[in-house]
Scaffold this motif. Sequence first.
Motif, PDB file in Angstrom:
ATOM      1  N   LYS A  11       0.814  -1.251  -0.120  1.00 55.81           N
ATOM      2  CA  LYS A  11      -0.030   0.125  -0.052  1.00 55.81           C
ATOM      3  C   LYS A  11       0.979   1.298  -0.062  1.00 55.81           C
ATOM      4  O   LYS A  11       0.634   2.116  -0.673  1.00 55.81           O
ATOM      5  CB  LYS A  11      -1.016   0.017   1.168  1.00 55.81           C
ATOM      6  N   VAL A  12       1.923   1.201   0.637  1.00 57.98           N
ATOM      7  CA  VAL A  12       3.033   2.355   0.973  1.00 57.98           C
ATOM      8  C   VAL A  12       3.465   2.724  -0.569  1.00 57.98           C
ATOM      9  O   VAL A  12       3.486   3.830  -0.944  1.00 57.98           O
ATOM     10  CB  VAL A  12       3.755   2.114   1.938  1.00 57.98           C
ATOM     11  N   LEU A  13       3.998   1.557  -1.133  1.00 57.89           N
ATOM     12  CA  LEU A  13       4.553   1.724  -2.394  1.00 57.89           C
ATOM     13  C   LEU A  13       3.717   2.308  -3.478  1.00 57.89           C
ATOM     14  O   LEU A  13       3.981   3.092  -4.156  1.00 57.89           O
ATOM     15  CB  LEU A  13       5.214   0.315  -2.794  1.00 57.89           C
ATOM     16  N   PHE A  14       2.295   1.596  -3.746  1.00 51.23           N
ATOM     17  CA  PHE A  14       1.509   2.112  -4.459  1.00 51.23           C
ATOM     18  C   PHE A  14       1.114   3.550  -4.256  1.00 51.23           C
ATOM     19  O   PHE A  14       0.897   4.452  -5.144  1.00 51.23           O
ATOM     20  CB  PHE A  14       0.010   1.379  -4.361  1.00 51.23           C
ATOM     21  N   THR A  15       0.889   4.058  -3.035  1.00 51.28           N
ATOM     22  CA  THR A  15       0.443   5.232  -2.594  1.00 51.28           C
ATOM     23  C   THR A  15       1.710   6.387  -2.876  1.00 51.28           C
ATOM     24  O   THR A  15       1.285   7.347  -3.758  1.00 51.28           O
ATOM     25  CB  THR A  15       0.165   5.258  -1.207  1.00 51.28           C
ATOM     26  N   CYS A  16       2.782   6.068  -2.727  1.00 52.49           N
ATOM     27  CA  CYS A  16       4.177   6.815  -3.102  1.00 52.49           C
ATOM     28  C   CYS A  16       3.933   6.983  -4.591  1.00 52.49           C
ATOM     29  O   CYS A  16       4.043   8.124  -5.069  1.00 52.49           O
ATOM     30  CB  CYS A  16       5.404   6.403  -2.559  1.00 52.49           C
ATOM     31  N   PHE A  17       3.723   5.972  -5.104  1.00 45.84           N
ATOM     32  CA  PHE A  17       3.862   6.222  -6.526  1.00 45.84           C
ATOM     33  C   PHE A  17       2.708   6.782  -7.270  1.00 45.84           C
ATOM     34  O   PHE A  17       2.775   7.840  -7.943  1.00 45.84           O
ATOM     35  CB  PHE A  17       3.782   4.649  -7.373  1.00 45.84           C
ATOM     36  N   LEU A  18       1.378   6.750  -6.838  1.00 45.95           N
ATOM     37  CA  LEU A  18       0.363   7.436  -7.387  1.00 45.95           C
ATOM     38  C   LEU A  18       0.396   8.764  -7.045  1.00 45.95           C
ATOM     39  O   LEU A  18       0.092   9.815  -7.959  1.00 45.95           O
ATOM     40  CB  LEU A  18      -0.937   6.742  -6.756  1.00 45.95           C
ATOM     41  N   LEU A  19       0.945   9.182  -5.846  1.00 47.78           N
ATOM     42  CA  LEU A  19       0.838  10.601  -5.480  1.00 47.78           C
ATOM     43  C   LEU A  19       1.918  11.172  -6.107  1.00 47.78           C
ATOM     44  O   LEU A  19       1.806  12.449  -6.540  1.00 47.78           O
ATOM     45  CB  LEU A  19       1.227  10.736  -3.918  1.00 47.78           C
ATOM     46  N   SER A  20       3.353  10.633  -6.547  1.00 53.23           N
ATOM     47  CA  SER A  20       4.150  11.230  -7.169  1.00 53.23           C
ATOM     48  C   SER A  20       3.897  11.567  -8.808  1.00 53.23           C
ATOM     49  O   SER A  20       3.953  12.512  -9.299  1.00 53.23           O
ATOM     50  CB  SER A  20       5.496  10.306  -7.129  1.00 53.23           C
ATOM     51  N   ILE A  21       3.021  10.415  -9.391  1.00 57.34           N
ATOM     52  CA  ILE A  21       2.513  10.572 -10.560  1.00 57.34           C
ATOM     53  C   ILE A  21       1.365  11.852 -10.494  1.00 57.34           C
ATOM     54  O   ILE A  21       1.690  12.669 -11.791  1.00 57.34           O
ATOM     55  CB  ILE A  21       1.839   9.461 -11.213  1.00 57.34           C
ATOM     56  N   GLY A  22       0.748  12.030  -9.784  1.00 61.72           N
ATOM     57  CA  GLY A  22      -0.391  12.903  -9.643  1.00 61.72           C
ATOM     58  C   GLY A  22       0.223  14.520  -9.428  1.00 61.72           C
ATOM     59  O   GLY A  22      -0.099  15.257 -10.397  1.00 61.72           O
ATOM     60  N   ILE A  23       1.440  14.479  -8.642  1.00 62.50           N
ATOM     61  CA  ILE A  23       1.952  15.982  -8.716  1.00 62.50           C
ATOM     62  C   ILE A  23       2.938  16.118  -9.711  1.00 62.50           C
ATOM     63  O   ILE A  23       2.840  17.121 -10.255  1.00 62.50           O
ATOM     64  CB  ILE A  23       2.940  15.731  -7.357  1.00 62.50           C
ATOM     65  N   GLY A  24       3.333  14.894 -10.572  1.00 58.30           N
ATOM     66  CA  GLY A  24       3.950  15.155 -11.495  1.00 58.30           C
ATOM     67  C   GLY A  24       3.207  15.560 -12.776  1.00 58.30           C
ATOM     68  O   GLY A  24       3.605  16.606 -13.489  1.00 58.30           O
ATOM     69  N   TYR A  25       2.131  15.015 -12.845  1.00 67.45           N
ATOM     70  CA  TYR A  25       1.012  15.549 -14.133  1.00 67.45           C
ATOM     71  C   TYR A  25       0.497  17.021 -13.934  1.00 67.45           C
ATOM     72  O   TYR A  25       0.542  17.851 -14.697  1.00 67.45           O
ATOM     73  CB  TYR A  25      -0.045  14.640 -13.974  1.00 67.45           C
ATOM     74  N   LEU A  26       0.440  17.487 -12.604  1.00 75.81           N
ATOM     75  CA  LEU A  26      -0.033  18.649 -11.947  1.00 75.81           C
ATOM     76  C   LEU A  26       1.094  19.772 -12.538  1.00 75.81           C
ATOM     77  O   LEU A  26       0.840  20.921 -13.146  1.00 75.81           O
ATOM     78  CB  LEU A  26      -0.344  18.898 -10.676  1.00 75.81           C
ATOM     79  N   MET A  27       2.357  19.314 -12.294  1.00 75.23           N
ATOM     80  CA  MET A  27       3.374  20.235 -12.654  1.00 75.23           C
ATOM     81  C   MET A  27       3.648  20.291 -14.144  1.00 75.23           C
ATOM     82  O   MET A  27       3.931  21.352 -14.591  1.00 75.23           O
ATOM     83  CB  MET A  27       4.886  19.748 -12.287  1.00 75.23           C
ATOM     84  N   ALA A  28       3.179  19.235 -15.026  1.00 75.81           N
ATOM     85  CA  ALA A  28       3.264  19.271 -16.471  1.00 75.81           C
ATOM     86  C   ALA A  28       2.173  20.313 -16.697  1.00 75.81           C
ATOM     87  O   ALA A  28       2.641  20.834 -17.756  1.00 75.81           O
ATOM     88  CB  ALA A  28       3.195  17.807 -17.015  1.00 75.81           C
ATOM     89  N   VAL A  29       0.975  20.038 -16.439  1.00 79.62           N
ATOM     90  CA  VAL A  29       0.044  20.943 -16.785  1.00 79.62           C
ATOM     91  C   VAL A  29       0.328  22.438 -16.312  1.00 79.62           C
ATOM     92  O   VAL A  29       0.108  23.263 -17.229  1.00 79.62           O
ATOM     93  CB  VAL A  29      -1.680  20.722 -16.069  1.00 79.62           C
ATOM     94  N   LEU A  30       1.076  22.595 -15.341  1.00 76.00           N
ATOM     95  CA  LEU A  30       1.298  24.047 -14.840  1.00 76.00           C
ATOM     96  C   LEU A  30       2.457  24.492 -15.871  1.00 76.00           C
ATOM     97  O   LEU A  30       2.460  25.601 -16.370  1.00 76.00           O
ATOM     98  CB  LEU A  30       2.023  24.128 -13.587  1.00 76.00           C
TER      99      LEU A  30
END
Length: 237
Positions: A11-30
Motif C-alpha cells: 500500500k505504501v509503495l502504490f501510494t507513493c507512486f500514485l501521489l508522485s505521478i499525480g503531482i508530476g502531472y500537475l507540474m506538467a500542466v502548469l
Amino acid sequence: MKLRTASLPIKVLFTCFLLSIGIGYLMAVLYLFLIEIEPHSKDGTGMVQAVIIKYYGQRGVTRLEGTLEGSMGENLAPAQKKEVVAWIRQGATEADFAPVKQIFLDQCATCHSKESGMPLPPLTTYEEVSAFTQIDMGQSIKSLVRVSHIHLFGISFIFMFTSGIFVLSEVNARWRAILVAIPFLAIWVDIGSWWFTKLQPLFAYTVIIGGLLMGLSLAAQIVLSLYEMWLKKDQQQ
C-alpha cells in the motif's frame, strides 16, 4: 490480491507512486500553461487560439514575429522588438543583420544558445535566426514526430502502471475496463489531434478535449485506488 487487503508495504509503495505521478502531472500542466498559454493570454488570446498558433501556426506572419508577440516578446524592450520586426519585413537580409544580432545576443542567447544547455533553438547567428523568418506554419513534421513518439512511449508507461494498480480495485469489472481504456483513448485523441490541427485549426478543440479526458481519467484512477487502500471499510464488518 485486492487493494483493500494488500499488505502495508505494498500500500505504501502504490501510494507513493500514485501521489508522485499525480503531482508530476500537475507540474506538467502548469508548465504547459506557463509556456504555451499564459504568454498568449497577455494579448487576449484564449486556449484554443494558443493551440492553433502552436500546431497550425500564424500563417499571416513569420514564426519569429509570432513569437515576439507571444512568449518571447516580454524579453525585449518595445524599441528592440520594433527593430527586429522591421528587419524581418525588410527582407531579413544578412547584410542588415548586424544591428539586430546584438539584440539576440543580449536578450535571447541566455536560453537560445548551444552553450545554455536548454532544449531551445539557438538564436546567435544569421543562419539560426533566419530559419525563423519564414511564414509561421506551426510545428514542423520532424518536431511533431519527435514529440509524438516521446509522449506515446512515456505516457503509455505511466498509464500502464496506474492502470495496473487500479485493476486491483473492487470497482465493477466493466467500469474498471472502461476506466483503463479511457486514458489510452485520450492519448490517441490528444496526440492525433496535434497532426490534424496542423492541417485544420478546428481540431484544436479536440486537442483540449483529449488532454482534459487524460487528466480526468488519471485523477479517477489515483483517487479510487487511494480510497480503496486507505478509506474503504470492509463491508462484512
